[in-house]
Write an enzyme that holds these catalytic residues in place. Structure first.
Site, PDB file in Angstrom:
ATOM      1  N   GLU A  40       0.844  -1.196   0.000  1.00 53.19           N
ATOM      2  CA  GLU A  40       0.000   0.000   0.000  1.00 53.19           C
ATOM      3  C   GLU A  40       0.880   1.248   0.000  1.00 53.19           C
ATOM      4  OE1 GLU A  40      -3.534   2.136   2.646  1.00 53.19           O
ATOM      5  OE2 GLU A  40      -2.613   0.259   3.337  1.00 53.19           O
ATOM      6  N   ASP A  76       7.380   7.706  -7.770  1.00 55.32           N
ATOM      7  CA  ASP A  76       6.047   8.178  -7.427  1.00 55.32           C
ATOM      8  C   ASP A  76       5.970   9.585  -7.980  1.00 55.32           C
ATOM      9  OD1 ASP A  76       3.481   7.715  -6.309  1.00 55.32           O
ATOM     10  OD2 ASP A  76       3.970   9.103  -4.692  1.00 55.32           O
TER      11      ASP A  76
END
Length: 205
Positions: A40, A76
């Protein structure tokens, strides 16, 4: 040398392969190796989320004895809109749901900024890359591409939020740039070149 980039995004992998082409390293996506990223991404910044992804894949390959002469990379990235307090930011991929088409996401953002003047439509694409080498050593780099949110969606190149990200100096949205034009100035292009320099300085590439 093998670079395993923790993504299944075909557009992103094309960009990565183009920029890292001169290293001589083979670039593999998770799909190429039949791997999945399941951790996650619950970090509050791009660097933490990039590390979460890179560390997961590093541990999987290491447990299989497959990290020899290998570097795992993960990024990211996201769109940070000034008028929205930096949102969607680290939630860019999850904004309105992972499976929501970007045409819908882009329309929603344009609606949120309806009537907002140009001087208040500033935005940045931010990208952070985390790399982990075969010895488990971590390397980080981050960069951004400044611009603004367009008043309408334009262009069919790129992916994601590219059609609504306007670059005033070029008079185009990111979605109107060729791959070559985009790689020269994009947040991911900049940070990939930074990471390439870091790994070369360490004698890894």
């Amino acid at each position: 040398m093998r670079i395993v980039f923790a993504t299944g995004n075909a557009g992103k992998i094309r960009e990565i392969k183009d920029i890292l082409d001169d290293t001589g390293a083979e670039v593999f996506s998770l799909k190429d190796l039949s791997l999945t990223a399941e951790a996650e991404e619950n970090g509050t910044d791009f660097g933490t989320n990039a590390f979460i992804k890179a560390d997961e894949i590093y541990k999987k390959l290491n447990s299989l004895g497959q990290m020899n002469d290998t570097v795992v990379m993960a990024d990211d990235s996201g769109l940070c809109i000034d008028h929205l307090g930096g949102e969607p930011g680290v939630h860019s991929a999850r904004f309105m749901g992972h499976d929501t088409d970007y045409s819908i996401k882009n329309a929603a953002i344009l609606a949120k900024l309806d009537g907002i003047p140009d001087e208040e439509r500033g935005a940045q694409f931010v990208c952070h890359i985390c790399a982990i080498d075969e010895n488990g050593v971590r390397y980080d780099a981050e960069d951004e591409m400044p611009g603004m949110i367009a008043h309408e969606s334009r262009g069919k190149e790129g992916f994601g939020y590219d059609p609504i990200f306007y670059l005033p100096e070029l008079g185009k949205t990111s979605g109107e740039l060729s791959e070559e034009e985009k790689n020269a100035i994009s947040h991911r292009g900049k940070v990939l070149r930074s990471m390439k320099r870091i790994l070369r300085d360490k004698g890894i590439l």
